[in-house]
Design a protein around this motif. Structure first.
Motif, mmCIF file in Angstrom:
data_model
loop_
_atom_site.group_PDB
_atom_site.id
_atom_site.type_symbol
_atom_site.label_atom_id
_atom_site.label_comp_id
_atom_site.label_asym_id
_atom_site.label_seq_id
_atom_site.Cartn_x
_atom_site.Cartn_y
_atom_site.Cartn_z
ATOM 1 N N ALA A 277 -14.130 10.875 3.963
ATOM 2 C CA ALA A 277 -14.911 9.903 3.214
ATOM 3 C C ALA A 277 -15.467 8.908 3.993
ATOM 4 C CB ALA A 277 -13.414 9.065 2.515
ATOM 5 N N CYS A 278 -15.366 8.913 5.319
ATOM 6 C CA CYS A 278 -15.906 7.977 6.175
ATOM 7 C C CYS A 278 -16.799 8.538 7.345
ATOM 8 C CB CYS A 278 -14.768 7.109 6.908
ATOM 9 S SG CYS A 278 -13.616 6.346 6.071
ATOM 10 N N LEU B 181 -3.088 -6.455 -5.747
ATOM 11 C CA LEU B 181 -2.354 -6.621 -4.430
ATOM 12 C C LEU B 181 -1.404 -7.985 -4.465
ATOM 13 C CD1 LEU B 181 -4.979 -4.905 -2.446
ATOM 14 C CD2 LEU B 181 -2.624 -4.138 -2.747
ATOM 15 N N PHE C 176 -9.885 10.569 6.538
ATOM 16 C CA PHE C 176 -10.980 9.575 7.115
ATOM 17 C C PHE C 176 -12.238 10.555 7.143
ATOM 18 C CE2 PHE C 176 -13.391 7.593 10.518
ATOM 19 C CZ PHE C 176 -13.173 6.309 10.492
ATOM 20 N N LYS D 271 -6.939 3.901 1.373
ATOM 21 C CA LYS D 271 -7.137 5.239 0.537
ATOM 22 C C LYS D 271 -5.940 5.282 -0.389
ATOM 23 C CE LYS D 271 -4.843 8.371 3.600
ATOM 24 N NZ LYS D 271 -5.005 9.538 4.567
ATOM 25 N N ILE D 272 -4.911 4.696 -0.205
ATOM 26 C CA ILE D 272 -3.717 4.722 -0.906
ATOM 27 C C ILE D 272 -3.875 4.121 -2.177
ATOM 28 C CG2 ILE D 272 -1.133 4.263 -1.173
ATOM 29 C CD1 ILE D 272 -1.846 6.418 0.851
ATOM 30 N N GLY D 273 -4.478 3.000 -2.344
ATOM 31 C CA GLY D 273 -4.768 2.094 -3.438
ATOM 32 C C GLY D 273 -5.200 2.815 -4.549
ATOM 33 N N TRP E 192 -8.504 2.613 6.899
ATOM 34 C CA TRP E 192 -8.861 3.708 6.036
ATOM 35 C C TRP E 192 -7.622 4.065 5.420
ATOM 36 C CZ3 TRP E 192 -11.562 5.027 2.140
ATOM 37 C CH2 TRP E 192 -11.603 6.305 1.689
ATOM 38 N N ASP E 193 -6.523 4.400 6.295
ATOM 39 C CA ASP E 193 -5.517 5.041 5.824
ATOM 40 C C ASP E 193 -4.462 4.121 5.024
ATOM 41 O OD1 ASP E 193 -5.701 7.594 7.036
ATOM 42 O OD2 ASP E 193 -4.744 7.067 8.827
ATOM 43 N N LEU E 194 -4.826 2.876 5.091
ATOM 44 C CA LEU E 194 -4.347 1.838 3.917
ATOM 45 C C LEU E 194 -4.918 1.872 2.394
ATOM 46 C CD1 LEU E 194 -2.739 -1.210 5.821
ATOM 47 C CD2 LEU E 194 -1.628 0.833 5.171
ATOM 48 N N GLY F 214 -13.165 -1.061 -2.280
ATOM 49 C CA GLY F 214 -13.788 -2.274 -1.361
ATOM 50 C C GLY F 214 -12.988 -3.327 -1.157
ATOM 51 N N ILE G 139 -17.654 5.529 2.877
ATOM 52 C CA ILE G 139 -17.704 4.352 3.940
ATOM 53 C C ILE G 139 -18.404 4.592 5.057
ATOM 54 C CG2 ILE G 139 -16.396 2.853 5.346
ATOM 55 C CD1 ILE G 139 -14.425 2.545 3.213
ATOM 56 N N ALA H 251 -6.781 -4.386 3.514
ATOM 57 C CA ALA H 251 -6.075 -3.761 4.305
ATOM 58 C C ALA H 251 -6.444 -3.900 5.801
ATOM 59 C CB ALA H 251 -6.536 -1.970 4.227
ATOM 60 N N PHE I 7 0.816 -1.193 -0.099
ATOM 61 C CA PHE I 7 0.047 0.058 -0.171
ATOM 62 C C PHE I 7 0.908 1.296 -0.177
ATOM 63 C CE2 PHE I 7 -2.802 -3.128 2.015
ATOM 64 C CZ PHE I 7 -3.832 -2.958 1.254
ATOM 65 N N ILE I 8 1.592 1.516 1.086
ATOM 66 C CA ILE I 8 2.211 2.770 1.358
ATOM 67 C C ILE I 8 3.083 3.301 0.192
ATOM 68 C CG2 ILE I 8 3.227 4.318 3.206
ATOM 69 C CD1 ILE I 8 0.545 3.482 4.054
ATOM 70 N N LEU J 204 -13.541 -6.742 -8.032
ATOM 71 C CA LEU J 204 -12.809 -7.247 -6.799
ATOM 72 C C LEU J 204 -11.702 -8.063 -7.027
ATOM 73 C CD1 LEU J 204 -15.881 -8.407 -4.582
ATOM 74 C CD2 LEU J 204 -14.436 -6.201 -4.215
ATOM 75 N N ARG K 62 -5.077 12.221 -1.054
ATOM 76 C CA ARG K 62 -6.332 10.997 -0.679
ATOM 77 C C ARG K 62 -7.282 11.889 0.279
ATOM 78 N NH1 ARG K 62 -3.287 8.897 -4.154
ATOM 79 N NH2 ARG K 62 -3.219 6.780 -4.409
ATOM 80 N N TYR L 59 -9.519 -3.184 -1.747
ATOM 81 C CA TYR L 59 -8.283 -2.579 -0.657
ATOM 82 C C TYR L 59 -8.871 -2.597 0.573
ATOM 83 C CZ TYR L 59 -7.034 -0.611 -5.402
ATOM 84 O OH TYR L 59 -6.974 -0.397 -6.926
ATOM 85 N N LEU M 114 -10.047 1.523 12.887
ATOM 86 C CA LEU M 114 -10.846 1.907 11.621
ATOM 87 C C LEU M 114 -10.241 3.177 10.913
ATOM 88 C CD1 LEU M 114 -14.462 2.120 13.305
ATOM 89 C CD2 LEU M 114 -13.304 0.075 12.373
ATOM 90 N N GLN M 115 -9.550 3.995 11.725
ATOM 91 C CA GLN M 115 -8.755 4.922 10.798
ATOM 92 C C GLN M 115 -7.438 4.309 10.099
ATOM 93 O OE1 GLN M 115 -8.794 8.738 11.676
ATOM 94 N NE2 GLN M 115 -7.454 8.603 9.647
ATOM 95 N N ARG N 103 2.826 11.667 -6.069
ATOM 96 C CA ARG N 103 1.384 11.159 -5.246
ATOM 97 C C ARG N 103 0.520 12.018 -4.971
ATOM 98 N NH1 ARG N 103 0.357 5.975 -3.810
ATOM 99 N NH2 ARG N 103 1.823 5.412 -2.322
ATOM 100 N N ARG O 253 1.676 -6.979 -6.408
ATOM 101 C CA ARG O 253 2.575 -6.428 -5.495
ATOM 102 C C ARG O 253 3.320 -7.291 -4.411
ATOM 103 N NH1 ARG O 253 -0.889 -0.937 -4.481
ATOM 104 N NH2 ARG O 253 -0.451 0.302 -6.390
ATOM 105 N N MET P 112 -10.938 -4.433 2.145
ATOM 106 C CA MET P 112 -10.893 -5.821 2.919
ATOM 107 C C MET P 112 -9.367 -6.328 3.278
ATOM 108 S SD MET P 112 -13.982 -7.837 1.154
ATOM 109 C CE MET P 112 -13.830 -7.530 -0.462
#
Lengths: 196, 196
Positions: free
Chosen positions: A192-193, A134, A189, B41-43, B37-39, B129, B54, B135, A14-15, A127, A186, B131, B33-34, A183, A137, B133
Motif C-alpha cells: 500500500a505504501c 477514534l 506496507f 491499516k487497522i482502522g 502504517w501498521d496502526l 487519511g 500512500i 496514528a 487501533f489494534i 475526516l 490488511r 487514521y 513510517l512502517q 479480523r 473509542r 494522522m
C-alpha cells in the motif's frame, strides 16, 4: 520530541478495536456524547471549515425514521444499538468561515465553486467522521460504522429544508462481543505504501 | 465496559495537537513510517476495502517533483518538512476484495458502478487519511495536512499509469512549534449536533 502514547491506548484505538454488530443493552449518557464531540471538533479540517453535522439517533421515534433508510443487512444491528450517529456535511460550510477561520476572509475561496464545495464538504466531514470514531473509542465506546443505507432517503427524512447531506452512519455503544466477523487481512506496507 | 484512554494520550491525539507549519531538521526513520502504517491499516473501511495508497515523499528528488504541484502558500513549509505524505486512493480497490473481504464475493457490489466506486474510494481513503494522522500523532509525530495543491498534477507526476488518484497531503515530522496560527474556534455541540 514526543513519546508514543502508551500501548494500552494504541490497542484501544487501533489494534484491538473492532467493528461491532451486536450491542449490550446499556445506554450512552448525554455527557459522553458531548465529550466525544469535544474531542472530535478539535481534529484538523481544511481552513478549519468543520463541515460535519451530527445527528444522534437515540429515541425509538428517531430509530423508526431511520429504519426504512437502511440496507436490509444493517437493520437489526442498527435498531438494537443504543445510539446511531448520522454524520452529515453542511454544504454551506463556507458561510461559517468568518467565525471559524477569523484571520482571513476564506469564504470567497469556496462560494460559487460547486465542485470545490462538494469535494471539501465530503473530504472534511469524512475526516471528522474518522475523528469521531477514534474519539468514541478513546472514551471507551465501541463503534459500528456503515455506509449501507439510502443517502437520499436519510437526507429527506432528517435534513429536509437544510443544506446538510448525509455522509455515513456509525452506531456507538458497548459491544456485546458477539457477532464479529473474523479480523480480515490488511495490506502490507510494501503493498500500500512507497517511499520516494 | 472499557475505560477512557489516559488524559495524556487524549491531549496528544486531540486537545494539544496542532497543525504544524514549521519543522525541526530531524528525519523520520523508516521503522516509524512502517509503525504508522501498521496502526493506520487497522482502522475500519467499508467492506474492508482499504483503498488508501500512500507515497512518502522524502528525498530531494521526490520533493522537487512535488514542489510545482503545490499551492504557493504551501511550498516553503512542505519543502522544509522531513516527509510529506501523498494520500491517494486506488480506484480499482474492488479488485483486492477477494483478499481483503474473504468471507463473501464483494467485488460485484462495486465493479461497473462508477459513482459508487468513486464515492467509496474517496470516503474510505479519507477515513484512512484521518487514521494515518492520528496514528502518526499516537507515535509522537506532528502533522501538517493540506489540500492546497493541484490533484491532477500530482496524479500525473506520481500516479501515471496507475488507477490511483491523489486525495490530500500531510507533512509529518517534529514540529518546531514556530509559525502556528492561533487555535481557531470550533463549533459547539449545540451548533453542530442534535440528539433525536
Amino acid at each position: 520530541m514526543t513519546a508514543a502514547i502508551n500501548q494500552d491506548a494504541q490497542d484501544q484505538l487501533f489494534i484491538n478495536a473492532r467493528t461491532h454488530n451486536a450491542w449490550q443493552d446499556k445506554p450512552v449518557g448525554a455527557d459522553l456524547l458531548q465529550a466525544v464531540w469535544d474531542l472530535t471538533k478539535i481534529g484538523p479540517t481544511s481552513a478549519n471549515c468543520s463541515p460535519a453535522r451530527i445527528v444522534f439517533v437515540v429515541s425509538d421515534e428517531a430509530k423508526a425514521r431511520l429504519k426504512p433508510c437502511l440496507a436490509e443487512g444493517n437493520v437489526e444491528k442498527t435498531m438494537s444499538a443504543p445510539v446511531t450517529v448520522i454524520i452529515g456535511s453542511d454544504q454551506k460550510f463556507y458561510d461559517r468561515l468568518g467565525e471559524l477561520f477569523p484571520h482571513t476572509d476564506a469564504r470567497p475561496w469556496f462560494a460559487g465553486n460547486a465542485p470545490l464545495i462538494s469535494t471539501t464538504a465530503f473530504r472534511n466531514s469524512t475526516l471528522q467522521g474518522a475523528y469521531f470514531m477514534l474519539a468514541a473509542r478513546a472514551l471507551g465506546l465501541d463503534c459500528g460504522p456503515m455506509s449501507g443505507f439510502d443517502n437520499d432517503a436519510v437526507d429527506g427524512e432528517f435534513f429536509a429544508g437544510t443544506d446538510i447531506k448525509s455522509n455515513f452512519l456509525c452506531s456507538i455503544g458497548y459491544g456485546s462481543g458477539d457477532d464479529f466477523f473474523p479480523r480480515s487481512p490488511r495490506l502490507d506496507f510494501d503493498d500500500a505504501c512507497s517511499v520516494l
